[in-house]
Design an enzyme around this catalytic site. Sequence first.
Site, PDB file in Angstrom:
ATOM      1  N   ARG A  45      -4.678  -4.307  -8.353  1.00  0.00           N
ATOM      2  CA  ARG A  45      -3.419  -4.892  -7.870  1.00  0.00           C
ATOM      3  C   ARG A  45      -3.115  -6.219  -8.572  1.00  0.00           C
ATOM      4  NH1 ARG A  45      -0.796  -7.071  -2.559  1.00  0.00           N
ATOM      5  NH2 ARG A  45       1.165  -5.932  -2.695  1.00  0.00           N
ATOM      6  N   HIS A  49       0.262  -6.869 -10.446  1.00  0.00           N
ATOM      7  CA  HIS A  49       1.195  -7.925 -10.043  1.00  0.00           C
ATOM      8  C   HIS A  49       1.366  -8.993 -11.118  1.00  0.00           C
ATOM      9  CE1 HIS A  49       1.956  -7.464  -5.457  1.00  0.00           C
ATOM     10  NE2 HIS A  49       2.095  -6.330  -6.106  1.00  0.00           N
ATOM     11  N   HIS A 172      -1.880   4.011  -5.514  1.00  0.00           N
ATOM     12  CA  HIS A 172      -2.104   3.849  -4.070  1.00  0.00           C
ATOM     13  C   HIS A 172      -3.159   4.822  -3.528  1.00  0.00           C
ATOM     14  CE1 HIS A 172       1.825   1.413  -3.180  1.00  0.00           C
ATOM     15  NE2 HIS A 172       0.877   0.689  -3.738  1.00  0.00           N
ATOM     16  N   TRP A 188      -4.029   4.794   2.330  1.00  0.00           N
ATOM     17  CA  TRP A 188      -3.211   5.959   1.975  1.00  0.00           C
ATOM     18  C   TRP A 188      -4.010   7.264   2.040  1.00  0.00           C
ATOM     19  CZ3 TRP A 188      -2.741   1.232  -0.562  1.00  0.00           C
ATOM     20  CH2 TRP A 188      -1.476   0.649  -0.567  1.00  0.00           C
TER      21      TRP A 188
HETATM   22 FE1  DDH Z   1       1.026  -1.315  -4.385  1.00  0.00          FE
HETATM   23  N1  DDH Z   1       1.012  -2.189  -2.528  1.00  0.00           N
HETATM   24  N2  DDH Z   1       3.053  -1.203  -4.334  1.00  0.00           N
HETATM   25  N3  DDH Z   1       1.016  -0.605  -6.280  1.00  0.00           N
HETATM   26  N4  DDH Z   1      -0.997  -1.560  -4.431  1.00  0.00           N
HETATM   27  C1  DDH Z   1      -0.083  -2.567  -1.793  1.00  0.00           C
HETATM   28  C2  DDH Z   1      -1.409  -2.392  -2.148  1.00  0.00           C
HETATM   29  C3  DDH Z   1      -1.811  -1.895  -3.389  1.00  0.00           C
HETATM   30  C4  DDH Z   1       3.872  -1.611  -3.308  1.00  0.00           C
HETATM   31  C5  DDH Z   1       3.469  -2.313  -2.162  1.00  0.00           C
HETATM   32  C6  DDH Z   1       2.141  -2.528  -1.812  1.00  0.00           C
HETATM   33  C7  DDH Z   1       2.115  -0.206  -6.983  1.00  0.00           C
HETATM   34  C8  DDH Z   1       3.410  -0.076  -6.463  1.00  0.00           C
HETATM   35  C9  DDH Z   1       3.844  -0.574  -5.256  1.00  0.00           C
HETATM   36  C10 DDH Z   1      -1.807  -1.181  -5.490  1.00  0.00           C
HETATM   37  C11 DDH Z   1      -1.390  -0.805  -6.758  1.00  0.00           C
HETATM   38  C12 DDH Z   1      -0.067  -0.556  -7.128  1.00  0.00           C
HETATM   39  C13 DDH Z   1       0.362  -3.161  -0.572  1.00  0.00           C
HETATM   40  C14 DDH Z   1      -0.559  -3.706   0.496  1.00  0.00           C
HETATM   41  C15 DDH Z   1       1.722  -3.128  -0.583  1.00  0.00           C
HETATM   42  C16 DDH Z   1       2.660  -3.620   0.519  1.00  0.00           C
HETATM   43  C17 DDH Z   1      -1.064  -5.101   0.166  1.00  0.00           C
HETATM   44  C18 DDH Z   1      -1.946  -5.642   1.270  1.00  0.00           C
HETATM   45  O1  DDH Z   1      -1.513  -5.599   2.433  1.00  0.00           O
HETATM   46  O2  DDH Z   1      -3.068  -6.101   0.973  1.00  0.00           O
HETATM   47  C19 DDH Z   1       5.236  -1.219  -3.565  1.00  0.00           C
HETATM   48  C20 DDH Z   1       6.417  -1.518  -2.668  1.00  0.00           C
HETATM   49  C21 DDH Z   1       5.217  -0.550  -4.765  1.00  0.00           C
HETATM   50  C22 DDH Z   1       6.358   0.126  -5.425  1.00  0.00           C
HETATM   51  O3  DDH Z   1       6.111   1.037  -6.289  1.00  0.00           O
HETATM   52  C23 DDH Z   1       7.620  -0.058  -5.147  1.00  0.00           C
HETATM   53  C24 DDH Z   1       1.754   0.042  -8.358  1.00  0.00           C
HETATM   54  C25 DDH Z   1       2.730   0.448  -9.466  1.00  0.00           C
HETATM   55  C26 DDH Z   1       0.396  -0.184  -8.451  1.00  0.00           C
HETATM   56  C27 DDH Z   1      -0.495  -0.089  -9.671  1.00  0.00           C
HETATM   57  O4  DDH Z   1      -1.567  -0.584  -9.672  1.00  0.00           O
HETATM   58  C28 DDH Z   1      -0.048   0.611 -10.883  1.00  0.00           C
HETATM   59  C29 DDH Z   1      -3.190  -1.235  -5.077  1.00  0.00           C
HETATM   60  C30 DDH Z   1      -4.397  -0.845  -5.936  1.00  0.00           C
HETATM   61  C31 DDH Z   1      -3.195  -1.681  -3.753  1.00  0.00           C
HETATM   62  C32 DDH Z   1      -4.416  -1.871  -2.841  1.00  0.00           C
HETATM   63  C33 DDH Z   1      -4.868  -3.307  -2.814  1.00  0.00           C
HETATM   64  C34 DDH Z   1      -6.012  -3.541  -1.855  1.00  0.00           C
HETATM   65  O5  DDH Z   1      -6.280  -4.726  -1.576  1.00  0.00           O
HETATM   66  O6  DDH Z   1      -6.659  -2.600  -1.389  1.00  0.00           O
END
Ligand code: DDH
Length: 290
Positions: A45, A49, A172, A188
Amino acid sequence: IVHIAAVNKERTIDDYQRIYNKIAEKIREDDEYDGYIGYGPILVRLGWHSSGTYNKENNSGGSYGGTYRFKLENTDPSNNGLQNAAHFLDPIYKEFNWISHGDLYTLGAVCAVQEAQGPKIKWRPGRVDLPESATPENGRLPDAVNGADYVRNFYARLKMNDREAVALTGAHCLGRTHLKNSGFDGPWGAASSSFTNEFFVNLLNEQWKLEKNAAGNKQYDSPKGYMMLETDYALVQDPIYLKIVKEYANNEASFFKDFASSFQKLLENGIDYPKGAPEYVFKTLDDQDM
Ligand code: DDH
């Protein structure tokens, strides 16, 4: 805005593999993090980000400048919780202080995907730390309370088409949402520390119900205790996305292939690589019998 990769001729793949191995070993050692999910998901993440601020209109944001290290970016509410990933990387940066922050954040994500048995991701060095003034404003990362039109527009800003958007969301499969970070709650799927196509299988096969969670935010919940964000669920509501979700649910190899290319593209958005710039594929610890 032009971001040209700076290729350090003194460094070889072995130097970067050493950093990869340090990160991978630390993921193994600190396995108790987040209820034994470990640091892999949050490292993914962080890489995402630190790249997902990119705007194709003026080539601003993105991974190049390593601007996540500045307060404006690391206190963006969308980045709540990512401090844990940054702190995880602190000792690695101290030991290998010749690497740029952008290279380290993205290398950490590539390492975490591969060590979770995901696809091999090609990675290129050359991001250069930019000053604080290059930090993008808050609000460029996606908001989960939205439907398919929003998702499509959001990924267009990152130069991603429908297949790339769906493939990327498949990340996810890893980790979970945390009420205290994002106001959403739950994982998920079952295998939160393995990179699989489970996200797509669950999207299609679970009984989803839109509910309000303890923080008052809407999310889809299933009887098995899994969840989907509204932006996740949009991928089965939109007919074009749905077709791709079905393909990835039925064909994990196809998901892996598309994820690998889309993730590399995400991590390299906005960077110009000079001709002949090196591109690396790292060995996992398992590949090295470590
Ligand atoms: Fe995500 N993500 N994501 N995400 N994401 C969250 C957690 C993780 C969105 C929202 C959230 C991608 C796309 C989107 C990962 C990877 C990727 C959380 C929760 C939210 C909210 C965070 C928390 O509460 O700690 C949204 C909206 C989108 C979107 O597509 C519109 C993408 C593209 C990726 C990627 O890596 C390519 C991962 C891994 C997590 C889990 C993190 C954790 O601590 O566990």
